[in-house]
Scaffold this motif. Structure first.
Motif, PDB file in Angstrom:
ATOM      1  N   PHE A  86      -1.261 -16.384   7.215  1.00 15.70           N
ATOM      2  CA  PHE A  86       0.086 -15.450   7.537  1.00 15.70           C
ATOM      3  C   PHE A  86      -0.138 -14.122   7.643  1.00 15.70           C
ATOM      4  CE2 PHE A  86      -0.135 -16.204   2.910  1.00 15.70           C
ATOM      5  CZ  PHE A  86       0.233 -15.139   2.666  1.00 15.70           C
ATOM      6  N   ALA A  87      -1.065 -13.594   7.097  1.00 15.92           N
ATOM      7  CA  ALA A  87      -1.299 -12.270   6.743  1.00 15.92           C
ATOM      8  C   ALA A  87      -2.453 -11.591   7.512  1.00 15.92           C
ATOM      9  CB  ALA A  87      -1.726 -11.870   5.418  1.00 15.92           C
ATOM     10  N   ARG A  88      -2.618 -10.281   7.966  1.00 22.57           N
ATOM     11  CA  ARG A  88      -3.277  -9.594   8.625  1.00 22.57           C
ATOM     12  C   ARG A  88      -4.700  -9.249   7.660  1.00 22.57           C
ATOM     13  NH1 ARG A  88      -0.115  -4.569  10.209  1.00 22.57           N
ATOM     14  NH2 ARG A  88       0.970  -5.162   8.702  1.00 22.57           N
ATOM     15  N   LEU A  89      -5.711  -9.696   7.932  1.00 21.41           N
ATOM     16  CA  LEU A  89      -6.765  -9.361   6.905  1.00 21.41           C
ATOM     17  C   LEU A  89      -7.545  -8.264   7.422  1.00 21.41           C
ATOM     18  CD1 LEU A  89      -7.992 -12.998   5.992  1.00 21.41           C
ATOM     19  CD2 LEU A  89      -6.411 -11.433   4.759  1.00 21.41           C
ATOM     20  N   GLU A  90      -7.791  -7.110   6.208  1.00 23.32           N
ATOM     21  CA  GLU A  90      -8.435  -6.213   6.965  1.00 23.32           C
ATOM     22  C   GLU A  90      -9.006  -5.464   5.790  1.00 23.32           C
ATOM     23  OE1 GLU A  90      -6.203  -3.293   9.491  1.00 23.32           O
ATOM     24  OE2 GLU A  90      -4.843  -4.605  10.261  1.00 23.32           O
ATOM     25  N   TYR A  91     -10.102  -4.634   6.143  1.00 20.25           N
ATOM     26  CA  TYR A  91     -10.369  -3.714   5.102  1.00 20.25           C
ATOM     27  C   TYR A  91      -9.580  -2.729   4.619  1.00 20.25           C
ATOM     28  CZ  TYR A  91     -14.658  -6.621   6.127  1.00 20.25           C
ATOM     29  OH  TYR A  91     -15.766  -7.478   6.320  1.00 20.25           O
ATOM     30  N   ILE A  92      -9.181  -2.858   3.329  1.00 15.79           N
ATOM     31  CA  ILE A  92      -8.079  -1.984   2.871  1.00 15.79           C
ATOM     32  C   ILE A  92      -8.425  -0.417   2.550  1.00 15.79           C
ATOM     33  CG2 ILE A  92      -6.265  -1.988   1.296  1.00 15.79           C
ATOM     34  CD1 ILE A  92      -5.897  -4.093   3.317  1.00 15.79           C
ATOM     35  N   GLY A  93      -9.451  -0.313   1.922  1.00 17.94           N
ATOM     36  CA  GLY A  93      -9.624   1.060   1.181  1.00 17.94           C
ATOM     37  C   GLY A  93      -9.770   2.267   2.254  1.00 17.94           C
ATOM     38  N   ASP A  94     -10.271   2.297   3.450  1.00 18.25           N
ATOM     39  CA  ASP A  94     -10.023   3.240   4.436  1.00 18.25           C
ATOM     40  C   ASP A  94      -8.706   3.181   5.088  1.00 18.25           C
ATOM     41  OD1 ASP A  94     -11.212   5.341   6.111  1.00 18.25           O
ATOM     42  OD2 ASP A  94     -11.216   4.002   7.692  1.00 18.25           O
ATOM     43  N   LEU A  95      -8.009   2.008   5.435  1.00 18.51           N
ATOM     44  CA  LEU A  95      -6.774   1.902   5.867  1.00 18.51           C
ATOM     45  C   LEU A  95      -5.725   2.603   4.865  1.00 18.51           C
ATOM     46  CD1 LEU A  95      -4.901   0.835   7.849  1.00 18.51           C
ATOM     47  CD2 LEU A  95      -4.664  -1.384   6.545  1.00 18.51           C
ATOM     48  N   VAL A  96      -5.718   2.358   3.840  1.00 22.39           N
ATOM     49  CA  VAL A  96      -4.813   3.092   2.685  1.00 22.39           C
ATOM     50  C   VAL A  96      -4.813   4.570   2.939  1.00 22.39           C
ATOM     51  CG1 VAL A  96      -4.379   3.597   0.369  1.00 22.39           C
ATOM     52  CG2 VAL A  96      -4.621   1.234   1.118  1.00 22.39           C
ATOM     53  N   ASN A  97      -6.024   5.111   3.017  1.00 18.01           N
ATOM     54  CA  ASN A  97      -6.294   6.496   3.217  1.00 18.01           C
ATOM     55  C   ASN A  97      -5.764   7.113   4.618  1.00 18.01           C
ATOM     56  OD1 ASN A  97      -7.356   7.269   0.522  1.00 18.01           O
ATOM     57  ND2 ASN A  97      -9.231   6.230   1.346  1.00 18.01           N
ATOM     58  N   LYS A  98      -5.806   6.266   5.539  1.00 18.08           N
ATOM     59  CA  LYS A  98      -5.500   6.542   6.845  1.00 18.08           C
ATOM     60  C   LYS A  98      -3.833   6.610   6.871  1.00 18.08           C
ATOM     61  CE  LYS A  98      -9.161   5.180   9.553  1.00 18.08           C
ATOM     62  NZ  LYS A  98      -9.731   4.046  10.729  1.00 18.08           N
ATOM     63  N   LEU A  99      -3.257   5.618   6.353  1.00 18.28           N
ATOM     64  CA  LEU A  99      -1.758   5.404   6.163  1.00 18.28           C
ATOM     65  C   LEU A  99      -1.139   6.620   5.541  1.00 18.28           C
ATOM     66  CD1 LEU A  99      -1.400   1.462   5.711  1.00 18.28           C
ATOM     67  CD2 LEU A  99      -0.754   2.937   7.934  1.00 18.28           C
ATOM     68  N   ILE A 100      -1.805   6.981   4.452  1.00 19.88           N
ATOM     69  CA  ILE A 100      -1.475   8.099   3.598  1.00 19.88           C
ATOM     70  C   ILE A 100      -1.375   9.507   4.574  1.00 19.88           C
ATOM     71  CG2 ILE A 100      -1.573   9.652   1.729  1.00 19.88           C
ATOM     72  CD1 ILE A 100      -2.359   7.109   0.124  1.00 19.88           C
ATOM     73  N   ASP A 101      -2.663   9.644   5.278  1.00 16.31           N
ATOM     74  CA  ASP A 101      -2.729  10.650   6.250  1.00 16.31           C
ATOM     75  C   ASP A 101      -1.765  10.858   7.246  1.00 16.31           C
ATOM     76  OD1 ASP A 101      -4.865  11.804   4.682  1.00 16.31           O
ATOM     77  OD2 ASP A 101      -6.315  11.068   6.142  1.00 16.31           O
ATOM     78  N   GLU A 102      -1.210   9.709   7.480  1.00 18.62           N
ATOM     79  CA  GLU A 102      -0.295   9.450   8.692  1.00 18.62           C
ATOM     80  C   GLU A 102       1.222   9.627   7.991  1.00 18.62           C
ATOM     81  OE1 GLU A 102      -0.614   5.627  10.646  1.00 18.62           O
ATOM     82  OE2 GLU A 102      -2.646   6.139  11.207  1.00 18.62           O
ATOM     83  N   GLY A 103       1.342   9.906   6.685  1.00 14.16           N
ATOM     84  CA  GLY A 103       2.674  10.568   6.133  1.00 14.16           C
ATOM     85  C   GLY A 103       3.060   9.142   5.332  1.00 14.16           C
ATOM     86  N   TYR A 104       2.729   8.147   5.164  1.00 14.17           N
ATOM     87  CA  TYR A 104       3.295   7.039   4.441  1.00 14.17           C
ATOM     88  C   TYR A 104       3.218   7.417   3.009  1.00 14.17           C
ATOM     89  CZ  TYR A 104       3.351   3.640   8.398  1.00 14.17           C
ATOM     90  OH  TYR A 104       3.606   3.000   9.583  1.00 14.17           O
ATOM     91  N   VAL A 105       4.161   6.847   2.297  1.00 11.48           N
ATOM     92  CA  VAL A 105       4.348   7.246   0.913  1.00 11.48           C
ATOM     93  C   VAL A 105       4.158   6.266   0.218  1.00 11.48           C
ATOM     94  CG1 VAL A 105       5.941   7.864  -0.853  1.00 11.48           C
ATOM     95  CG2 VAL A 105       6.189   8.827   1.337  1.00 11.48           C
ATOM     96  N   PRO A 106       3.067   6.017  -0.791  1.00  9.11           N
ATOM     97  CA  PRO A 106       2.575   5.010  -1.457  1.00  9.11           C
ATOM     98  C   PRO A 106       3.488   4.840  -2.575  1.00  9.11           C
ATOM     99  CG  PRO A 106       1.031   6.603  -1.839  1.00  9.11           C
ATOM    100  CD  PRO A 106       2.151   7.170  -0.988  1.00  9.11           C
ATOM    101  N   MET A 107       3.798   3.097  -2.767  1.00  4.83           N
ATOM    102  CA  MET A 107       4.781   2.775  -3.672  1.00  4.83           C
ATOM    103  C   MET A 107       3.591   1.482  -4.238  1.00  4.83           C
ATOM    104  SD  MET A 107       8.359   2.702  -2.383  1.00  4.83           S
ATOM    105  CE  MET A 107       9.248   2.568  -3.950  1.00  4.83           C
ATOM    106  N   VAL A 108       3.531   1.637  -5.767  1.00  6.40           N
ATOM    107  CA  VAL A 108       2.582   0.524  -6.047  1.00  6.40           C
ATOM    108  C   VAL A 108       3.200  -0.367  -7.173  1.00  6.40           C
ATOM    109  CG1 VAL A 108       0.522   0.214  -7.234  1.00  6.40           C
ATOM    110  CG2 VAL A 108       0.560   1.905  -5.840  1.00  6.40           C
ATOM    111  N   PHE A 109       3.272  -1.517  -6.851  1.00  4.75           N
ATOM    112  CA  PHE A 109       4.206  -2.538  -7.910  1.00  4.75           C
ATOM    113  C   PHE A 109       2.751  -3.553  -8.173  1.00  4.75           C
ATOM    114  CE2 PHE A 109       7.325  -1.406  -4.980  1.00  4.75           C
ATOM    115  CZ  PHE A 109       8.512  -1.273  -5.648  1.00  4.75           C
TER     116      PHE A 109
END
Length: 109
Positions: A86-109
């Motif tokens: 049911f999920a999109r499986l992707e390599y997360i490390g680089d993706l997190v950095n790209k999303l932050i570069d795109e202006g996403y604000v990280p919230m960690v739970f």
């Protein structure tokens, strides 16, 4: 409006934190509280998704058509990619950095 990156990393030892993050993210999507939301299950939360049917059902039922992200490396290494269909499986490390570069604000739970 903000763009949010909700990273759910808490596992069975802190299931309540994972549920809180999930419900916050689901409501943010449902009520358009943000311009965009990406949800990532990573580490212990990904283990919980594969091993805890109740939690997995809560995720699927709370998110409707939205497909969250989960780490492909972890899913492949632990052999539970099929439980995360049911999920999109992707390599997360680089993706997190790209999303932050795109202006996403990280919230960690």
């Amino acid at each position: 409006m903000a763009k949010l990156l909700v990273i759910i990393a808490s596992g069975k030892e802190a299931k309540e934190k994972a549920v809180a993050g999930l419900l916050f993210a689901a409501n943010t999507i449902k009520f358009n509280w943000a311009e965009s939301v990406e949800i990532i299950f990573f580490g212990p939360s990904e283990d919980m998704l594969a091993e805890d049917e109740e939690f997995r059902n809560l995720v699927v039922n709370s998110l409707g058509e939205y497909k969250p992200l989960a780490c492909k490396f972890i899913a492949d290494a632990k052999g539970y990619s099929d439980k995360l269909d049911f999920a999109r499986l992707e390599y997360i490390g680089d993706l997190v950095n790209k999303l932050i570069d795109e202006g996403y604000v990280p919230m960690v739970f």
